[in-house]
Design an enzyme around this catalytic site. Structure first.
Site, PDB file in Angstrom:
ATOM      1  N   TYR A   1      -5.273 -14.514 -16.553  1.00 53.56           N
ATOM      2  CA  TYR A   1      -4.548 -15.075 -15.407  1.00 53.56           C
ATOM      3  C   TYR A   1      -4.049 -13.939 -14.505  1.00 53.56           C
ATOM      4  O   TYR A   1      -4.299 -13.936 -13.297  1.00 53.56           O
ATOM      5  CB  TYR A   1      -3.385 -15.928 -15.901  1.00 53.56           C
ATOM      6  CG  TYR A   1      -2.521 -16.488 -14.794  1.00 53.56           C
ATOM      7  CD1 TYR A   1      -3.017 -17.452 -13.919  1.00 53.56           C
ATOM      8  CD2 TYR A   1      -1.195 -16.064 -14.617  1.00 53.56           C
ATOM      9  CE1 TYR A   1      -2.221 -17.973 -12.909  1.00 53.56           C
ATOM     10  CE2 TYR A   1      -0.399 -16.581 -13.612  1.00 53.56           C
ATOM     11  CZ  TYR A   1      -0.921 -17.540 -12.756  1.00 53.56           C
ATOM     12  OH  TYR A   1      -0.134 -18.044 -11.745  1.00 53.56           O
TER      13      TYR A   1
ATOM     14  N   SER B   1      -0.220 -15.770  -4.923  1.00 48.32           N
ATOM     15  CA  SER B   1      -0.670 -15.038  -6.101  1.00 48.32           C
ATOM     16  C   SER B   1       0.351 -15.244  -7.221  1.00 48.32           C
ATOM     17  O   SER B   1       0.816 -16.357  -7.438  1.00 48.32           O
ATOM     18  CB  SER B   1      -0.851 -13.559  -5.755  1.00 48.32           C
ATOM     19  OG  SER B   1      -1.344 -12.821  -6.832  1.00 48.32           O
TER      20      SER B   1
ATOM     21  N   LYS C   1      -5.274 -12.789 -10.621  1.00 50.05           N
ATOM     22  CA  LYS C   1      -4.325 -12.662  -9.513  1.00 50.05           C
ATOM     23  C   LYS C   1      -4.327 -11.235  -8.959  1.00 50.05           C
ATOM     24  O   LYS C   1      -4.240 -11.034  -7.734  1.00 50.05           O
ATOM     25  CB  LYS C   1      -2.926 -13.051  -9.986  1.00 50.05           C
ATOM     26  CG  LYS C   1      -2.751 -14.535 -10.291  1.00 50.05           C
ATOM     27  CD  LYS C   1      -2.932 -15.401  -9.056  1.00 50.05           C
ATOM     28  CE  LYS C   1      -2.455 -16.827  -9.293  1.00 50.05           C
ATOM     29  NZ  LYS C   1      -2.625 -17.684  -8.092  1.00 50.05           N
TER      30      LYS C   1
END
Length: 307
Positions: free
Chosen positions: A168, A154, A172
């Site tokens: 982004y 991650s 994650k």
């Protein structure tokens, strides 16, 4: 409530076979994936390395094909049927995937207001849907064997709100949340999951960032978001983490090596000083939230039933 909490109990006793394991690692053409594949191979395990386009790295394909028990496979993790690779290995070739490492990924930066839905979907496709598909494909075999490990690479950006990383970091964070729950559901089958949250490492990723197509409104230029974007685009960002130390830490925690043998049940591994800082910041924020609203939150329940 107490009954629900009992279902959330994450405690479990995990075991690891005393034999070489077969690791399937995505995104092996560079960075963490390649470094981890080489380390795993050096420790006597079998490696199935994958990448979207192996033709771009023939020297790596040759490196991992030199010994018969290692191999390189083509795998586009964005493909809806990417899990077919695991089914083929398990059912047609008799290869047991013991450790699945969901590492493949890319990063999209920009101002949240200006992301297109297509950009958001593409980022989530690679960072959430792809690892979920592969994990879902591997799970019936791991569950039946009563052993398996899934490692999700991650990001520290999934642990905190960082300007310019909304999509982004959001992808994650979604991956972390899905896999934490997945882990609870399969822990009774001796199948373990580990979310790894690296900070900035010298993987080359900082020089491969992608940015949203839209030009942000000029009003953002003087904000922290605008300054963050300008800094990242300047190429001056510095990766503090040592990639090889990072994959060594990852490997040791996965295998329960040395002092890590008593921490097999830990669901999360922060890597790098920045990631550790974000975990501490999360804990402090949780305490602050409880201090501010804990009593208010509890006051919203119905009265306890009389005995």
């Amino acid at each position: 409530m107490s009954q629900i909490l009992s279902y959330m109990d994450a405690s479990a006793t995990y075991t690891i076979p005393s034999r070489p394991l077969t690791w399937l690692i995505t995104g092996c053409s560079s960075g963490f994936g390649l470094a981890l594949a080489r380390l795993v191979r050096s420790q006597g395990h079998r490696v199935i390395a994958t990448s979207r386009n192996p033709a771009k790295t023939p020297e790596l394909v040759a490196e991992f094909s030199a010994e018969g028990h290692h191999r390189w496979e083509t795998l586009d993790v964005d493909a809806p049927d990417c899990g077919a690779l695991i089914a083929r290995l398990e059912e047609q070739e008799g290869v047991q995937v013991d450790v699945l490492v969901n590492n493949a990924g890319w990063a999209l930066y920009g101002v949240a207001e200006h992301f297109s839905e297509d950009e958001v979907r593409r980022q989530f496709e690679t960072l959430l849907f792809a690892p979920f598909r592969l994990t879902r494909a591997a799970m019936p075999y791991m569950r039946a064997r009563k052993f398996g490990i899934v490692v999700n690479v991650s990001s520290a950006s999934g642990l905190a709100a960082i300007p310019s990383m909304s999509i982004y970091g959001g992808a994650k964070a979604a991956l972390d949340a899905v896999m934490r729950t997945f882990a609870l559901e399969v822990k009774d089958f001796n199948v373990r999951m580990l979310n790894v949250n690296p900070g900035t490492f010298d993987t080359g990723m900082l020089h491969q960032l992608q940015y949203q197509a839209a030009t942000p409104d000029p009003a953002y230029a003087a904000t922290n978001t605008g300054k963050m974007l300008a800094f990242m685009q300047s190429g001056e960002g510095e990766a503090r983490g040592d990639m090889h130390k990072g994959v060594r830490a990852m490997y040791d925690v996965v295998m329960g090596a040395g002092p890590h043998k008593d921490h097999l049940g830990e669901p999360q591994l922060p890597l790098g000083a920045g990631a550790a800082y974000f975990v501490a910041r999360q804990a402090a924020q949780a305490q602050q939230t409880l201090a501010a609203f804990g009593e208010l939150s509890k006051s919203c329940d119905k009265p306890e039933p009389e005995a």
